[in-house]
Design an enzyme around this catalytic site. Sequence first.
Site, PDB file in Angstrom:
ATOM      1  N   GLU A  53      -7.844  -5.284  -0.449  1.00 55.33           N
ATOM      2  CA  GLU A  53      -8.372  -6.066  -1.562  1.00 55.33           C
ATOM      3  C   GLU A  53      -8.370  -7.583  -1.315  1.00 55.33           C
ATOM      4  O   GLU A  53      -9.161  -8.299  -1.903  1.00 55.33           O
ATOM      5  CB  GLU A  53      -7.561  -5.768  -2.837  1.00 55.33           C
ATOM      6  CG  GLU A  53      -7.535  -4.309  -3.229  1.00 55.33           C
ATOM      7  CD  GLU A  53      -8.846  -3.813  -3.794  1.00 55.33           C
ATOM      8  OE1 GLU A  53      -9.900  -4.117  -3.203  1.00 55.33           O
ATOM      9  OE2 GLU A  53      -8.812  -3.122  -4.805  1.00 55.33           O
ATOM     10  N   HIS A  69       0.847  -1.194   0.000  1.00 56.28           N
ATOM     11  CA  HIS A  69       0.000   0.000   0.000  1.00 56.28           C
ATOM     12  C   HIS A  69       0.875   1.234   0.000  1.00 56.28           C
ATOM     13  O   HIS A  69       1.960   1.216   0.594  1.00 56.28           O
ATOM     14  CB  HIS A  69      -0.926   0.016   1.235  1.00 56.28           C
ATOM     15  CG  HIS A  69      -2.063   0.964   1.085  1.00 56.28           C
ATOM     16  ND1 HIS A  69      -1.973   2.292   1.440  1.00 56.28           N
ATOM     17  CD2 HIS A  69      -3.309   0.791   0.576  1.00 56.28           C
ATOM     18  CE1 HIS A  69      -3.117   2.882   1.178  1.00 56.28           C
ATOM     19  NE2 HIS A  69      -3.948   2.002   0.647  1.00 56.28           N
TER      20      HIS A  69
HETATM   21  N1  ACO Z   1       3.950  -7.575  -4.737  1.00 55.44           N
HETATM   22  C1  ACO Z   1       5.274  -7.610  -5.006  1.00 55.44           C
HETATM   23  N2  ACO Z   1       6.072  -6.538  -4.857  1.00 55.44           N
HETATM   24  C2  ACO Z   1       5.506  -5.409  -4.429  1.00 55.44           C
HETATM   25  C3  ACO Z   1       4.149  -5.309  -4.130  1.00 55.44           C
HETATM   26  C4  ACO Z   1       3.358  -6.455  -4.297  1.00 55.44           C
HETATM   27  N3  ACO Z   1       2.060  -6.454  -4.045  1.00 55.44           N
HETATM   28  N4  ACO Z   1       3.854  -4.055  -3.728  1.00 55.44           N
HETATM   29  C5  ACO Z   1       5.001  -3.371  -3.777  1.00 55.44           C
HETATM   30  N5  ACO Z   1       5.993  -4.186  -4.201  1.00 55.44           N
HETATM   31  C6  ACO Z   1       7.395  -3.851  -4.389  1.00 55.44           C
HETATM   32  C7  ACO Z   1       7.563  -2.948  -5.601  1.00 55.44           C
HETATM   33  O1  ACO Z   1       7.766  -3.692  -6.771  1.00 55.44           O
HETATM   34  C8  ACO Z   1       8.758  -2.142  -5.213  1.00 55.44           C
HETATM   35  O2  ACO Z   1       9.913  -2.868  -5.478  1.00 55.44           O
HETATM   36  P1  ACO Z   1      11.213  -2.160  -6.127  1.00 55.44           P
HETATM   37  O3  ACO Z   1      11.626  -1.167  -5.088  1.00 55.44           O
HETATM   38  O4  ACO Z   1      12.159  -3.292  -6.321  1.00 55.44           O
HETATM   39  O5  ACO Z   1      10.746  -1.511  -7.395  1.00 55.44           O
HETATM   40  C9  ACO Z   1       8.638  -2.016  -3.692  1.00 55.44           C
HETATM   41  O6  ACO Z   1       7.822  -3.099  -3.260  1.00 55.44           O
HETATM   42  C10 ACO Z   1       8.000  -0.736  -3.257  1.00 55.44           C
HETATM   43  O7  ACO Z   1       6.751  -0.623  -3.844  1.00 55.44           O
HETATM   44  P2  ACO Z   1       6.198   0.715  -4.430  1.00 55.44           P
HETATM   45  O8  ACO Z   1       6.135   0.579  -5.923  1.00 55.44           O
HETATM   46  O9  ACO Z   1       6.928   1.910  -3.902  1.00 55.44           O
HETATM   47  O10 ACO Z   1       4.770   0.763  -3.870  1.00 55.44           O
HETATM   48  P3  ACO Z   1       3.701   1.842  -4.269  1.00 55.44           P
HETATM   49  O11 ACO Z   1       3.437   2.650  -3.073  1.00 55.44           O
HETATM   50  O12 ACO Z   1       4.039   2.587  -5.508  1.00 55.44           O
HETATM   51  O13 ACO Z   1       2.498   0.908  -4.670  1.00 55.44           O
HETATM   52  C11 ACO Z   1       0.692  -0.518  -4.611  1.00 55.44           C
HETATM   53  C12 ACO Z   1       1.465   0.561  -3.852  1.00 55.44           C
HETATM   54  C13 ACO Z   1       0.358  -0.016  -6.011  1.00 55.44           C
HETATM   55  C14 ACO Z   1      -0.599  -0.803  -3.883  1.00 55.44           C
HETATM   56  C15 ACO Z   1       1.568  -1.787  -4.699  1.00 55.44           C
HETATM   57  O14 ACO Z   1       1.851  -2.265  -3.402  1.00 55.44           O
HETATM   58  C16 ACO Z   1       0.945  -2.868  -5.541  1.00 55.44           C
HETATM   59  O15 ACO Z   1       1.118  -2.862  -6.761  1.00 55.44           O
HETATM   60  N6  ACO Z   1       0.182  -3.820  -4.909  1.00 55.44           N
HETATM   61  C17 ACO Z   1      -0.478  -4.858  -5.672  1.00 55.44           C
HETATM   62  C18 ACO Z   1      -1.781  -4.337  -6.248  1.00 55.44           C
HETATM   63  C19 ACO Z   1      -2.837  -4.099  -5.186  1.00 55.44           C
HETATM   64  O16 ACO Z   1      -2.993  -4.879  -4.266  1.00 55.44           O
HETATM   65  N7  ACO Z   1      -3.569  -2.998  -5.369  1.00 55.44           N
HETATM   66  C20 ACO Z   1      -4.615  -2.575  -4.420  1.00 55.44           C
HETATM   67  C21 ACO Z   1      -4.108  -1.505  -3.524  1.00 55.44           C
HETATM   68  S1  ACO Z   1      -5.284  -1.041  -2.292  1.00 55.44           S
HETATM   69  C22 ACO Z   1      -6.305   0.024  -3.068  1.00 55.44           C
HETATM   70  O17 ACO Z   1      -5.935   0.787  -3.909  1.00 55.44           O
HETATM   71  C23 ACO Z   1      -7.714  -0.014  -2.738  1.00 55.44           C
END
Ligand code: ACO
Length: 361
Positions: free
Chosen positions: A303, A244
């Site tokens: 989710e 998140h």
């Molecule tokens: N699975 C695997 N790796 C992840 C995940 C995940 N679910 N979430 C974050 N990471 C990784 C990223 O790839 C990143 O790695 P890197 O530094 O090697 O590039 C690191 O963790 C940091 O993540 P960010 O990209 O900074 O996280 P951000 O704040 O941009 O994204 C998000 C948040 C979009 C929710 C992300 O965690 C994600 O894609 N989750 C999966 C999709 C999801 O569950 N969406 C629903 C969110 S809740 C809502 O909106 C209602």
Amino acid sequence: MSDGLEDVVAADTVLSEVDGQAGRLIIRGRSLDELAGRTTYEQVTHLLWDGFFDNLPADLAPALAAARVEVFAEVSALDTGLLDRTPIEGMRALTARLADGDDLKVALRLVAAPAVFTAAVVRAQAGEAPVKPDLALSHAADTLRMLRGKPATHAEVEALDTYLVTVSDHGLNASTFAARVIASTRAGLTSAVLGGISALKGPLHGGAPGPIIDMLDAIGQPENARAWIEEALDRGDRLMGFGHRVYRVRDPRADALKAAVRKLTEGSNAMPGRLAFAEAVENAALAILKERKPERSLQTNVEFYTALLLEALAYPPSAFTCVFATGRVSGWIAHAREQLAGGRLIRPQSRYVGPMPRRAA
Ligand code: ACO
């Protein structure tokens, strides 16, 4: 500048606070614990809209039921072209038929729209006729009845109410920000809600729960979880339902919804063992994410248990994001009204990093 506007405060709001360190959600001075499972969707909508509309009735249920009947007229515009689209695209197209405006009547029709249109689209895709709204029912009860063509049980209505209340508002998430930007141009509530739906449908926001069911189905057995998850992460995939932008601890909505799934399925024959299996997958995912990304606290988000709850309510996974919109729409409208009351156009700057024109020789 901060990439993805992380940590940038872009609005003052009285509507909700997301405390990412404490794992706390406050909606208009009430904690999520006080609201989820204890209030109806009509009541949380009233809470969100209080002070943003003149003459807001104390009980929104009759006016919202009347709005469901009004928007049902648009269901006749559902043609075969729209039925080939995903439910959220079909629902959005029907919502776009509603007149724009800023008053309470427009707002109530917009709250009615995702419930009425999602049911009609899902039924039409299954070859079934739409079911007219029932003025006597609560929004959650009618939402389920219009989907299934028969009344839902009290426990099911309570579970859907819990879900809709839990997701009704959540700070300046991507779809709410989109809605506020549109509202700031004075385009009207329908335009703001359409922007919200469009932002919500992406898999990084509200589009995640459908693929969570695909993930659970592909894993099949708890003992397959680790290998499946490792492979997905090796491919560079993100695990839907985890991580998140704001929460660095567990999303409090995940627990509210997990409790709702437990309450709905315990003691019934619905999906035996499904919750325990999901918990095993969740635990495996959390352990692997911790091993791979020790520097970033990746926790379960809303989710994951949304998927389980909507599955238990017999929604097809393709329509999960529509149900999210059914709950979030009241929040988008409250934010749009708050933005309008503040009055300023949202217009940030960008920094030009492209080439400069060549000087004339
Ligand atoms: N699975 C695997 N790796 C992840 C995940 C995940 N679910 N979430 C974050 N990471 C990784 C990223 O790839 C990143 O790695 P890197 O530094 O090697 O590039 C690191 O963790 C940091 O993540 P960010 O990209 O900074 O996280 P951000 O704040 O941009 O994204 C998000 C948040 C979009 C929710 C992300 O965690 C994600 O894609 N989750 C999966 C999709 C999801 O569950 N969406 C629903 C969110 S809740 C809502 O909106 C209602």
